[in-house]
Scaffold this motif. Structure first.
Motif, short mmCIF file in Angstrom:
data_model
loop_
_atom_site.label_atom_id
_atom_site.label_comp_id
_atom_site.label_asym_id
_atom_site.label_seq_id
_atom_site.Cartn_x
_atom_site.Cartn_y
_atom_site.Cartn_z
N ARG A 34 0.84 -1.20 0.00
CA ARG A 34 0.00 0.00 0.00
C ARG A 34 0.88 1.25 0.00
O ARG A 34 2.10 1.17 -0.02
CB ARG A 34 -0.91 0.00 1.24
CG ARG A 34 -1.87 -1.19 1.27
CD ARG A 34 -2.66 -1.22 2.57
NE ARG A 34 -1.76 -1.31 3.71
CZ ARG A 34 -2.10 -1.00 4.96
NH1 ARG A 34 -3.32 -0.59 5.24
NH2 ARG A 34 -1.23 -1.11 5.95
N CYS B 64 -2.30 -5.85 0.70
CA CYS B 64 -2.66 -4.45 0.49
C CYS B 64 -3.97 -4.20 1.23
O CYS B 64 -4.26 -4.86 2.22
CB CYS B 64 -2.74 -4.11 -1.00
SG CYS B 64 -4.03 -5.01 -1.88
N ARG B 65 -4.77 -3.26 0.75
CA ARG B 65 -6.03 -2.96 1.43
C ARG B 65 -7.07 -4.03 1.17
O ARG B 65 -7.74 -4.51 2.08
CB ARG B 65 -6.55 -1.59 0.97
CG ARG B 65 -7.75 -1.09 1.77
CD ARG B 65 -8.25 0.23 1.26
NE ARG B 65 -8.85 0.10 -0.06
CZ ARG B 65 -10.16 -0.10 -0.29
NH1 ARG B 65 -11.00 -0.18 0.70
NH2 ARG B 65 -10.61 -0.22 -1.53
#
Length: 97
Positions: free
Chosen positions: A24, A63-64
């Motif tokens: 991210r 990541c998100r």
């Protein structure tokens, strides 16, 4: 091969030493991180030397939501990494668990 948030959490809770990378952006990482090494997706192709020697080791990327880490997984595999695992659902799933 992907990894579930449940498996990742269990392994972190056990204190396993993981090759865990967060792809991210720095502001997202500052807001919430699980101890992974930050290498933003856009920087990854230029920072592969930092992962030298891990080509045959398990490397976990998150990541998100799982989309950027899927791209990171692809980049790493194109560069000779043989055991890259993407965290399914990313931090959203990890925190929801």
């Amino acid at each position: 091969m992907d990894i579930t948030v449940q498996e990742l959490k269990e392994r972190l809770d056990k204190g396993e030493d993981l090759n865990l990378f967060d792809v991210r952006e720095p502001n997202e990482y500052e807001d919430d991180n699980i101890g992974a090494t930050l290498i933003p997706l856009g920087d990854l192709p230029y920072r592969l030397d930092e992962l030298e020697g891990m080509e045959d080791e398990e490397v976990i990327v998150h990541c998100r939501s799982g989309a950027r880490s899927a791209r990171a997984q692809q980049i790493l595999e194109e560069n000779g990494f043989t055991n890259v695992r993407n965290v399914i659902g990313g931090m959203l799933a990890y925190r929801a668990q």
